[in-house]
Enzyme design. Structure first.
Site, short mmCIF file in Angstrom:
data_model
loop_
_atom_site.label_atom_id
_atom_site.label_comp_id
_atom_site.label_asym_id
_atom_site.label_seq_id
_atom_site.Cartn_x
_atom_site.Cartn_y
_atom_site.Cartn_z
N TYR A 20 63.38 81.90 49.83
CA TYR A 20 64.31 82.06 48.72
C TYR A 20 64.00 83.28 47.86
O TYR A 20 64.88 83.76 47.15
CB TYR A 20 64.30 80.80 47.85
CG TYR A 20 65.00 79.63 48.50
CD1 TYR A 20 66.35 79.43 48.31
CD2 TYR A 20 64.31 78.74 49.32
CE1 TYR A 20 67.02 78.37 48.92
CE2 TYR A 20 64.95 77.67 49.92
CZ TYR A 20 66.30 77.49 49.72
OH TYR A 20 66.95 76.44 50.32
N THR A 67 45.09 86.15 43.16
CA THR A 67 45.18 87.54 43.61
C THR A 67 43.79 88.06 43.98
O THR A 67 43.61 88.76 44.99
CB THR A 67 45.81 88.43 42.53
OG1 THR A 67 47.07 87.87 42.16
CG2 THR A 67 46.01 89.85 43.03
N LYS A 119 53.46 83.91 34.36
CA LYS A 119 54.49 83.16 35.10
C LYS A 119 54.31 81.66 34.90
O LYS A 119 55.28 80.92 34.67
CB LYS A 119 54.41 83.51 36.59
CG LYS A 119 55.33 82.67 37.48
CD LYS A 119 56.80 82.90 37.14
CE LYS A 119 57.70 81.99 37.98
NZ LYS A 119 57.69 82.34 39.41
N ASN A 160 57.13 78.92 32.89
CA ASN A 160 57.67 77.68 33.45
C ASN A 160 57.13 76.44 32.73
O ASN A 160 57.83 75.42 32.65
CB ASN A 160 57.39 77.62 34.95
CG ASN A 160 58.30 78.55 35.71
OD1 ASN A 160 59.46 78.75 35.35
ND2 ASN A 160 57.80 79.14 36.77
N ARG A 219 59.26 75.90 29.67
CA ARG A 219 60.50 75.22 30.04
C ARG A 219 60.25 73.74 30.29
O ARG A 219 61.03 72.88 29.87
CB ARG A 219 61.09 75.87 31.29
CG ARG A 219 61.58 77.29 31.11
CD ARG A 219 63.01 77.33 30.67
NE ARG A 219 63.89 76.76 31.69
CZ ARG A 219 65.15 76.40 31.46
NH1 ARG A 219 65.66 76.52 30.26
NH2 ARG A 219 65.89 75.90 32.43
N HIS A 221 71.68 72.85 14.08
CA HIS A 221 70.70 73.48 13.20
C HIS A 221 70.42 74.89 13.73
O HIS A 221 70.24 75.07 14.95
CB HIS A 221 69.41 72.65 13.18
CG HIS A 221 68.42 73.10 12.15
ND1 HIS A 221 67.70 74.27 12.27
CD2 HIS A 221 68.01 72.54 10.98
CE1 HIS A 221 66.90 74.42 11.23
NE2 HIS A 221 67.07 73.38 10.43
N CYS A 234 59.16 75.89 41.03
CA CYS A 234 58.46 76.54 39.92
C CYS A 234 58.15 75.58 38.78
O CYS A 234 57.00 75.25 38.53
CB CYS A 234 59.26 77.74 39.42
SG CYS A 234 59.33 79.11 40.60
N LYS A 266 69.11 71.80 41.18
CA LYS A 266 69.93 72.30 40.09
C LYS A 266 71.34 72.51 40.63
O LYS A 266 71.55 72.51 41.84
CB LYS A 266 69.36 73.60 39.48
CG LYS A 266 69.39 74.79 40.40
CD LYS A 266 68.74 76.00 39.77
CE LYS A 266 69.51 76.53 38.59
NZ LYS A 266 70.78 77.19 38.95
N ARG A 323 63.92 71.72 47.17
CA ARG A 323 62.48 71.71 46.93
C ARG A 323 62.15 71.01 45.61
O ARG A 323 62.70 71.34 44.56
CB ARG A 323 61.94 73.14 46.91
CG ARG A 323 61.97 73.82 48.26
CD ARG A 323 61.46 75.25 48.16
NE ARG A 323 62.27 76.07 47.27
CZ ARG A 323 61.95 77.31 46.91
NH1 ARG A 323 60.83 77.85 47.35
NH2 ARG A 323 62.75 77.99 46.12
#
Length: 420
Positions: free
Chosen positions: A16, A130, A217, A221, A224, A255, A271, A337, A344
């Site tokens: 993706y 990494t 990153k 997430n 959220r 508000h 994610c 979504k 996934r």
């Protein structure tokens, strides 16, 4: 003197994120070689077709394959830059990140590396991934120097640059979104930024190192996830107090400094449902709020399942001549979504699977974005249009066609506020 532009790029992992990224570079008339272990995906791409659903991706892939700028293979070959975009799943059920795919990609690329090459890890990763990737490559290629030992003088440049795009808008956001780049040295960051500027119109923001880029990153997430957990918890409270949570949120959001998100059946995708656990695994004692939010969202599917069973019970109470085997269910949506095919980490899929295993009657799955049901739902029937005749209607994903549908007859479990 300015360094030369990249003439050949390799993208490892054509899912993706990897395939849209490969197509985007190829659209700038750069030779791109995509690498994937999935032979079907490789063959599909080489025909100029796509194996995933993403708006506009099929048009770009067809064009760049036909023009000779993109091809796919199962074996890495020499290039000037390598972008690794493979999954980072959990180990078992313990929410511990598993770097086996990153390690496998690193070891597959290592034999074709040469002095001056750039390696970028795009996969969303726990802090330190990494650097681990660089170590694995260094062990496989002792004839080359890497930043962890040679610094700016290293033969190979290594950086982390996580994707930050929204499924359904990937082709636009790859271009317009800012990119966070964390090189292991300053030259590593400069090389990575130069690569992405081939198509990125957003700003290439350089972090102080790969760990900060990785954490950025995960933080995005997790932010959220915490906010969705608040909305999901509100929905449970409102249900207990016999209130309409969507009305409540609409009023509260008037508000000027309040912006509550919308509740749903849980949190899905590779994610938001995964990344917060990477932070928890790195700092288990400190990440208390992040862990709690994850637990709230992970628990929401079971709450939904209980609501479905209650709705079945209500229908049977109103129809005492029936048994559970006579009750037909309609489940609206399986994706994580709206308006995509991505299943996934989808809470809707979890809910549908559990219901299909416990319910003895007929189950209709209305999902317009897939062609075949997953194996775990083989006892259900796939439909593509809303409005299936059923006794209990369960709205899990508010795909666009569902929003235009009128409220059906029967018991309703609406997790998206479509039939308020």
């Amino acid at each position: 003197m300015a360094e030369p532009t990249f003439k050949k790029i390799s993208v490892i992992g054509l899912g993706y994120i990897g395939l849209p990224t490969a197509a985007m570079f190829a659209s700038r008339k750069i030779e791109v070689v995509g690498v994937d272990v999935n032979q079907h995906a490789v063959d599909t791409i080489n025909r100029g077709e796509v194996h995933i659903v993403e708006p506009d991706l099929d048009l770009v892939v067809r064009a760049v394959v036909n023009e000779g700028y993109l091809r796919a293979t199962t074996v890495p070959e020499p290039a000037e830059a390598f972008l690794i975009a493979v999954p980072t799943p959990f180990k078992g059920d313990h929410h511990e990140p598993d770097l086996k795919y990153i390690e496998a990609a690193a070891l597959a690329v290592a034999p074709v590396l040469k002095k001056g090459d750039l390696i970028i890890l795009e996969s969303t990763s726990p802090v330190g991934a990494t650097e681990a990737m660089a170590r694995w490559m260094a062990e496989a290629r002792p004839d080359l120097s890497f930043p962890q030992a040679a610094g700016e003088a290293a033969d190979i440049r290594v950086a982390h640059c996580p994707e930050r795009v929204l499924p359904g808008k990937v082709m636009q956001e790859l271009i317009t979104n800012d990119r966070v780049i964390g090189g292991m040295t300053e030259k590593c960051s400069e090389a990575a930024a130069r690569l992405y500027r081939n198509f990125v119109t957003g700003e290439c923001v350089v972090a102080s190192g790969p760990r900060v880029a990785e954490m950025a990153k995960l933080t995005e997430n997790s932010f959220r996830d915490v906010n969705i957990a608040f909305a999901n918890e509100l929905s449970i409270i409102c249900d207990k107090l016999d209130m309409d949570v969507w009305e409540l949120i609409s009023l509260a959001n008037r508000h000027p400094r309040v912006n509550i998100l919308q509740p749903g059946p849980g949190v899905g995708g590779h994610c938001i449902a995964v990344d917060p656990w990477f932070i928890v695994s790195s700092a288990p004692e400190e990440a208390q709020l992040i862990r709690t939010a994850r637990e709230v969202n992970d628990a929401k599917p079971q709450w939904v399942i209980d609501k479905v069973h209650a709705a079945i019970g209500a229908h049977l109470s109103a129809n005492p001549d029936k048994t559970a085997k006579d009750v037909t269910l309609a489940i609206y949506g399986l994706a994580f979504k709206p308006d995509i095919d991505d299943l996934r980490e989808s809470p809707a899929l979890v809910i549908a699977r559990e219901i299909s295993q416990s319910h003895s009657g007929s189950i209709h799955i209305i999902e317009p974005n897939i062609e075949v049901l997953p194996e775990c739902l083989m006892n259900a029937t796939l439909s593509f249009e809303a409005g299936a005749q059923a006794d209990v209607h369960i709205m899990l994903v508010d795909h666009s066609p569902f929003k235009a549908s009128s409220e059906p007859n029967g018991e309703i479990v609406d997790l998206r506020g479509v039939w308020r």
